[in-house]
Design a protein around this motif. Structure first.
Motif, PDB file in Angstrom:
ATOM      1  N   SER A  17       0.834  -1.214   0.000  1.00 39.04           N
ATOM      2  CA  SER A  17       0.000   0.000   0.000  1.00 39.04           C
ATOM      3  C   SER A  17       0.862   1.255   0.000  1.00 39.04           C
ATOM      4  O   SER A  17       0.575   2.223  -0.709  1.00 39.04           O
ATOM      5  CB  SER A  17      -0.927   0.009   1.218  1.00 39.04           C
ATOM      6  OG  SER A  17      -1.877  -1.025   1.116  1.00 39.04           O
ATOM      7  N   GLU A  18       1.927   1.244   0.791  1.00 38.23           N
ATOM      8  CA  GLU A  18       2.837   2.391   0.853  1.00 38.23           C
ATOM      9  C   GLU A  18       3.555   2.603  -0.481  1.00 38.23           C
ATOM     10  O   GLU A  18       3.617   3.722  -0.993  1.00 38.23           O
ATOM     11  CB  GLU A  18       3.873   2.151   1.955  1.00 38.23           C
ATOM     12  CG  GLU A  18       4.932   3.224   2.062  1.00 38.23           C
ATOM     13  CD  GLU A  18       6.058   2.848   3.026  1.00 38.23           C
ATOM     14  OE1 GLU A  18       7.153   3.423   2.899  1.00 38.23           O
ATOM     15  OE2 GLU A  18       5.842   1.981   3.903  1.00 38.23           O
ATOM     16  N   CYS A  19       4.070   1.520  -1.055  1.00 43.96           N
ATOM     17  CA  CYS A  19       4.856   1.635  -2.294  1.00 43.96           C
ATOM     18  C   CYS A  19       3.994   1.971  -3.511  1.00 43.96           C
ATOM     19  O   CYS A  19       4.485   2.568  -4.470  1.00 43.96           O
ATOM     20  CB  CYS A  19       5.629   0.340  -2.547  1.00 43.96           C
ATOM     21  SG  CYS A  19       6.869  -0.007  -1.281  1.00 43.96           S
ATOM     22  N   ALA A  21       1.101   3.743  -3.320  1.00 42.52           N
ATOM     23  CA  ALA A  21       0.183   4.833  -2.962  1.00 42.52           C
ATOM     24  C   ALA A  21      -0.047   5.743  -4.158  1.00 42.52           C
ATOM     25  O   ALA A  21       0.893   6.144  -4.851  1.00 42.52           O
ATOM     26  CB  ALA A  21       0.748   5.634  -1.793  1.00 42.52           C
ATOM     27  N   LEU A  82      10.500   3.573  -4.309  1.00 45.49           N
ATOM     28  CA  LEU A  82       9.188   2.957  -4.068  1.00 45.49           C
ATOM     29  C   LEU A  82       8.898   1.900  -5.122  1.00 45.49           C
ATOM     30  O   LEU A  82       8.383   0.820  -4.815  1.00 45.49           O
ATOM     31  CB  LEU A  82       8.085   4.024  -4.076  1.00 45.49           C
ATOM     32  CG  LEU A  82       8.032   4.958  -2.875  1.00 45.49           C
ATOM     33  CD1 LEU A  82       6.969   6.034  -3.078  1.00 45.49           C
ATOM     34  CD2 LEU A  82       7.769   4.175  -1.593  1.00 45.49           C
TER      35      LEU A  82
END
Length: 200
Positions: A17-19, A21, A82
């Motif tokens: 989810s972070e990478c 986003a 990312l």
């Protein structure tokens, strides 16, 4: 030591989810992965992390190694980092719904009796290759850049069937897309150092 599948699943989902986003399809990709056996199956049948939960743990190891290796690139700007972390996490999604369990016999050394034990075997339902299958499956949900697709496609390096056939595509991919070479290196470091230490 038993693998903590729930903790690893939470970390994996949060990292993806972070990478990813702001990228369309990330939620759908994670929903699809959650509907598969990705978080419960081994990374391999006998080579590394051949135990329940091994595949997700291996993906996390490759991610952590990729973070270390990204410093080798001449311009590791934040979006590229990312992107590299994302491909590390997703490089082996081809192994979701890939294994089945059969029962085998082995002799219990203490009792001298034969016992049945579960053994993972490959039951390929979509024979599309290894790296290319992972890239294809991810791209169905989350559009990959050319570099991301190349990295996932060629993460096996010289162990890929196409490379063993004598072609130059893997070398060309490594030359043109350094992230592909770094993903291969991260995969090898995770498999042969991080996971070898766990086995030993």
């Amino acid at each position: 030591m038993e693998i903590n599948m729930e903790e690893n699943k939470r970390r994996f989902m949060a990292l993806v989810s972070e990478c990813a986003a702001g990228r369309r399809g990330a939620d759908r990709l994670l929903d699809w992965l959650a509907s598969t056996d990705f978080f419960a199956v081994p990374a391999s049948t006998r080579f590394h992390l051949s135990e329940p939960g091994g595949l997700c743990l291996h993906s996390l190891h490759v991610h952590d190694r990729m973070v270390q290796l990204m410093g080798l690139l001449p311009d590791p700007y934040p979006e590229r980092v990312l992107s590299a972390r994302l491909v590390a996490l997703l490089h082996d999604v081809c192994k979701a719904n890939f294994y089945t369990v059969e029962m085998r016999n082995r002799k219990n050394e203490e009792t001298g009796r034969w016992e049945k034990y579960p053994f993972y075997i490959v039951e390929e339902k979509f024979p599309y290759g290894h790296g290319e299958k992972s890239a294809f499956l991810v791209d169905r949900y989350l559009r990959l850049t050319a570099e991301e697709a190349m990295a996932i496609r060629w993460h096996m390096g010289g162990f890929d069937d196409a490379a063993r056939g004598g072609g130059y595509a893997v070398g060309n991919a490594f030359d043109k897309y350094p992230m592909a070479m770094l993903l291969h290196m991260a995969d090898m470091l995770a498999s042969h150092i991080d996971e070898a230490e766990r086995e030993g």
